[in-house]
Design a protein around this motif. Structure first.
Motif, short mmCIF file in Angstrom:
data_model
loop_
_atom_site.label_atom_id
_atom_site.label_comp_id
_atom_site.label_asym_id
_atom_site.label_seq_id
_atom_site.Cartn_x
_atom_site.Cartn_y
_atom_site.Cartn_z
N ILE A 131 0.82 -1.22 0.00
CA ILE A 131 0.00 0.00 0.00
C ILE A 131 0.85 1.27 0.00
O ILE A 131 0.51 2.25 -0.67
CB ILE A 131 -1.01 -0.01 1.16
CG1 ILE A 131 -2.09 1.04 0.92
CG2 ILE A 131 -0.33 0.21 2.49
CD1 ILE A 131 -3.32 0.87 1.77
N ASP A 132 1.97 1.28 0.70
CA ASP A 132 2.83 2.47 0.71
C ASP A 132 3.70 2.55 -0.54
O ASP A 132 4.14 3.63 -0.92
CB ASP A 132 3.72 2.49 1.96
CG ASP A 132 2.93 2.90 3.20
OD1 ASP A 132 1.97 3.67 3.06
OD2 ASP A 132 3.28 2.42 4.30
N ILE A 133 3.95 1.42 -1.18
CA ILE A 133 4.81 1.39 -2.35
C ILE A 133 4.05 1.77 -3.62
O ILE A 133 4.47 2.65 -4.38
CB ILE A 133 5.46 0.00 -2.51
CG1 ILE A 133 6.32 -0.32 -1.28
CG2 ILE A 133 6.30 -0.08 -3.79
CD1 ILE A 133 6.75 -1.76 -1.20
N GLY A 135 0.58 2.46 -3.66
CA GLY A 135 -0.61 3.26 -3.39
C GLY A 135 -1.86 2.40 -3.23
O GLY A 135 -1.89 1.22 -3.59
N PHE A 136 -2.90 3.03 -2.67
CA PHE A 136 -4.13 2.29 -2.40
C PHE A 136 -4.86 1.83 -3.66
O PHE A 136 -5.38 0.72 -3.66
CB PHE A 136 -5.10 3.10 -1.52
CG PHE A 136 -6.34 2.33 -1.21
CD1 PHE A 136 -6.34 1.40 -0.19
CD2 PHE A 136 -7.50 2.48 -1.96
CE1 PHE A 136 -7.47 0.65 0.09
CE2 PHE A 136 -8.63 1.74 -1.69
CZ PHE A 136 -8.62 0.82 -0.66
N TYR A 171 -11.18 4.74 -2.78
CA TYR A 171 -10.17 5.80 -2.72
C TYR A 171 -10.82 7.18 -2.76
O TYR A 171 -10.49 8.07 -1.97
CB TYR A 171 -9.19 5.63 -3.88
CG TYR A 171 -8.05 6.62 -3.87
CD1 TYR A 171 -7.00 6.49 -2.99
CD2 TYR A 171 -8.05 7.69 -4.77
CE1 TYR A 171 -5.95 7.40 -2.99
CE2 TYR A 171 -7.01 8.60 -4.76
CZ TYR A 171 -5.96 8.45 -3.87
OH TYR A 171 -4.93 9.36 -3.86
N THR A 181 -6.87 10.74 3.93
CA THR A 181 -5.95 10.63 2.81
C THR A 181 -5.35 9.22 2.75
O THR A 181 -4.72 8.79 3.71
CB THR A 181 -4.81 11.66 2.95
OG1 THR A 181 -5.41 12.95 3.11
CG2 THR A 181 -3.93 11.65 1.72
N LEU A 182 -5.58 8.56 1.65
CA LEU A 182 -4.97 7.25 1.41
C LEU A 182 -3.80 7.45 0.45
O LEU A 182 -3.85 8.33 -0.41
CB LEU A 182 -5.99 6.28 0.79
CG LEU A 182 -7.19 5.91 1.68
CD1 LEU A 182 -8.18 5.07 0.89
CD2 LEU A 182 -6.73 5.17 2.91
N PRO A 183 -2.75 6.63 0.58
CA PRO A 183 -1.62 6.81 -0.32
C PRO A 183 -2.01 6.53 -1.77
O PRO A 183 -2.66 5.53 -2.05
CB PRO A 183 -0.59 5.80 0.19
CG PRO A 183 -1.33 4.85 1.05
CD PRO A 183 -2.54 5.55 1.54
N GLY A 185 0.28 6.55 -4.39
CA GLY A 185 1.35 5.91 -5.14
C GLY A 185 1.62 6.63 -6.43
O GLY A 185 1.51 7.86 -6.50
N GLU A 188 -1.02 9.20 -7.78
CA GLU A 188 -1.38 10.35 -6.93
C GLU A 188 -1.76 11.59 -7.76
O GLU A 188 -2.78 12.22 -7.50
CB GLU A 188 -0.21 10.70 -6.01
CG GLU A 188 -0.51 11.81 -5.04
CD GLU A 188 -0.95 11.27 -3.69
OE1 GLU A 188 -1.83 11.91 -3.10
OE2 GLU A 188 -0.44 10.24 -3.27
#
Length: 191
Positions: A131-133, A135-136, A171, A181-183, A185, A188
């Protein structure tokens, strides 16, 4: 010729296992085993007491409260928990017993499907890692698609499309409507 009375666990009794009346146990331990539902009653009463104490310790100023105030709902919920606990304890002490779970339409003799559990765990772990790499939107798509696959869906065109739609809708709802706020990636700037 005299016949001996059947023992309590004898399988030759006329009443089958589904019609057998549970025997009362003796002693203090037996009394508590026969009334084990009292544990649920104690837990409910404890939860109700915690809710009531926390509600009473809430600090409210005159400007923060309306005609009812913020303590009202927790007090009602706590009181209802205690009331249900007392009613359950009264029922259990009068001899009431909960019915044993029949499993509804679940065949309890079949072993659990560990493959499905392992696939679902893998999908969730992959989502946490990615998820951090990525994105959601991308991690969410993989989550929804992987969960559908793990649970048995094998539509190779429909499932990914639904997964993309669910991820994008989630999202947008979290970002725009809820303000969370969701990542994003690499997507964005696009979304």
């Amino acid at each position: 010729m005299t016949s001996a009375a059947p023992e309590p666990g004898d399988s030759e009794t006329s009443a089958g296992p589904e019609h057998r009346v549970p025997e009362s146990r003796t002693g203090v331990a037996g009394w508590f085993q026969d009334r084990s539902e009292l544990v649920v009653s104690v837990l409910l009463a404890g939860a109700g007491a915690v809710v009531i104490v926390d509600a009473m310790r809430m600090s409210t100023s005159f400007t923060q409260r309306g005609p009812v105030g913020p303590k009202a709902m927790p007090l009602v919920v706590g009181a209802l928990l205690v009331l249900v606990a007392v009613a359950l304890a009264f029922d259990v002490l009068r001899g009431g017993r909960g019915e044993a779970e029949g499993g509804e339409d679940v065949d309890l003799s079949t072993p659990p499907e560990w493959r499905t559990v392992a696939l679902l765990i893998g999908v969730f772990v992959a989502n946490i890692v990615l998820i951090d790499i990525v994105g959601f939107p991308i991690a969410g798509t993989l989550l929804f698609w992987g969960a559908a696959f793990a649970l048995g869906s094998r539509h190779l065109v429909r499932d990914p499309l639904i997964a993309v739609a669910l991820a994008l809708v989630t999202y947008v709802v979290f970002g725009e409507l809820l303000g969370v706020t969701l990542p994003g990636g690499p997507l964005e700037g696009i979304l």
